[in-house]
Design an enzyme around this catalytic site. Structure first.
Site, PDB file in Angstrom:
ATOM      1  N   ARG A   1      15.458  -0.159 -29.679  1.00 12.24           N
ATOM      2  CA  ARG A   1      15.548   1.153 -30.346  1.00 12.24           C
ATOM      3  C   ARG A   1      16.988   1.649 -30.385  1.00 12.24           C
ATOM      4  O   ARG A   1      17.375   2.414 -31.273  1.00 12.24           O
ATOM      5  CB  ARG A   1      14.629   2.173 -29.659  1.00 12.24           C
TER       6      ARG A   1
ATOM      7  N   ILE B   1      14.345   9.889 -36.577  1.00 12.52           N
ATOM      8  CA  ILE B   1      13.669   8.663 -36.133  1.00 12.52           C
ATOM      9  C   ILE B   1      12.471   9.155 -35.317  1.00 12.52           C
ATOM     10  O   ILE B   1      12.603  10.029 -34.459  1.00 12.52           O
ATOM     11  CB  ILE B   1      14.606   7.732 -35.326  1.00 12.52           C
ATOM     12  N   SER B   2      11.289   8.611 -35.611  1.00 15.49           N
ATOM     13  CA  SER B   2      10.066   9.134 -35.003  1.00 15.49           C
ATOM     14  C   SER B   2      10.043   8.924 -33.494  1.00 15.49           C
ATOM     15  O   SER B   2      10.680   8.022 -32.959  1.00 15.49           O
ATOM     16  CB  SER B   2       8.842   8.447 -35.611  1.00 15.49           C
ATOM     17  N   GLN B   3       9.240   9.765 -32.835  1.00 15.96           N
ATOM     18  CA  GLN B   3       9.030   9.666 -31.390  1.00 15.96           C
ATOM     19  C   GLN B   3       8.301   8.343 -31.078  1.00 15.96           C
ATOM     20  O   GLN B   3       7.330   8.003 -31.763  1.00 15.96           O
ATOM     21  CB  GLN B   3       8.158  10.857 -30.970  1.00 15.96           C
ATOM     22  N   PRO B   4       8.735   7.601 -30.053  1.00 13.93           N
ATOM     23  CA  PRO B   4       8.089   6.325 -29.733  1.00 13.93           C
ATOM     24  C   PRO B   4       6.567   6.421 -29.565  1.00 13.93           C
ATOM     25  O   PRO B   4       5.838   5.538 -30.024  1.00 13.93           O
ATOM     26  CB  PRO B   4       8.770   5.905 -28.422  1.00 13.93           C
TER      27      PRO B   4
END
Ligand code: SAH
Length: 217
Positions: free
Chosen positions: A33, A59-62
């Site tokens: 990431r 960027i999206s949350q994991p």
């Protein structure tokens, strides 16, 4: 703490929060990431949070990546459409799990950066297009799976039309642009029959129709 131990802790956190699919967890472990976040946020690459990227996007949350990818029930035979490439992180996760990923982004600059990352990481099963993903990618349809990573007010009709009739699954956030009332919906298509299921609340940037003009990018 080292990058490796931060990553292991993140994967454990995701498992505790409901990501149980071992293929998905393995993909999250394999994709760096840190290659997808801005330099200023490198120390937060393995924190379980969304982070800002260029063009006012995120960027999206994991955890959201894990849960949405799991909800897609993908296999290595699937041809998948992703709408909203952004940093390319979710695309990279999908590329480890499916046969081919077609990904659409409306910001040319974001796509150029994402393509550089795909090349550097030798992810060769990704096909990109700059355009309006609200309309999908008709020339490549049908898709076994569709994943949308920006919130639409309604389920986009063109995307439903481009989903395979034989057990196609689409996972997408639906709700208002403020982000206060959005949830992930899973649509299953069998023949001409649809079912849709509400999954969990989320907060995504809006799916914007059309592409930015060249002056504003
Ligand atoms: N999956 C990405 C999420 C990026 S945020 C990641 O993890 O990095 C959502 C992205 O959707 C933004 O980059 C935004 O520009 C893009 N987007 C919004 N509306 C779109 C549209 N109509 N077509 C294509 N991309 C769109």
């Amino acid at each position: 703490m080292s990058t490796e131990s931060r990553k292991i802790r993140l994967v454990m956190d995701l498992r505790n929060a409901g990501v149980s699919d071992t293929r998905v967890l393995a993909a999250i472990e394999r994709v760096p990431r840190e290659s997808f976040v801005e330099e200023a946020f490198l120390d937060q690459a393995y924190a379980n949070q969304a982070l800002p990227i260029n063009c006012g996007q995120t960027i999206s949350q994991p955890l959201v990546v894990g849960l949405m990818t799991q909800a897609l029930e993908s296999t290595d035979r699937h041809k998948v459409l992703e709408v909203g490439t952004g940093s390319g992180y979710q695309t990279a996760i999908l590329s480890k799990l499916v046969r081919r990923v077609y990904t659409v982004e409306r910001h040319r600059d974001l796509m150029a950066e994402a393509e550089r990352r795909f090349n550097a990481l030798k992810l060769h099963n990704i096909t990109t297009m700059v355009g309006d993903g609200y309309k999908g990618w008709g020339a490549q349809a049908p898709f076994d799976r569709i994943l949308v990573t920006a919130a639409a007010r309604i389920v986009p009709p063109d995307l439903v039309a481009q989903l395979s009739d034989e057990g196609g699954i689409m996972v997408l956030p639906v709700g208002d642009a403020s982000g206060l009332h959005q949830e992930v919906i899973r649509v299953r298509k069998d023949g001409k029959q649809f079912t849709s299921e509400r999954m969990f609340p989320v907060r995504f940037v809006p799916l914007v129709q059309g592409v930015p003009s060249d002056v504003s990018k």
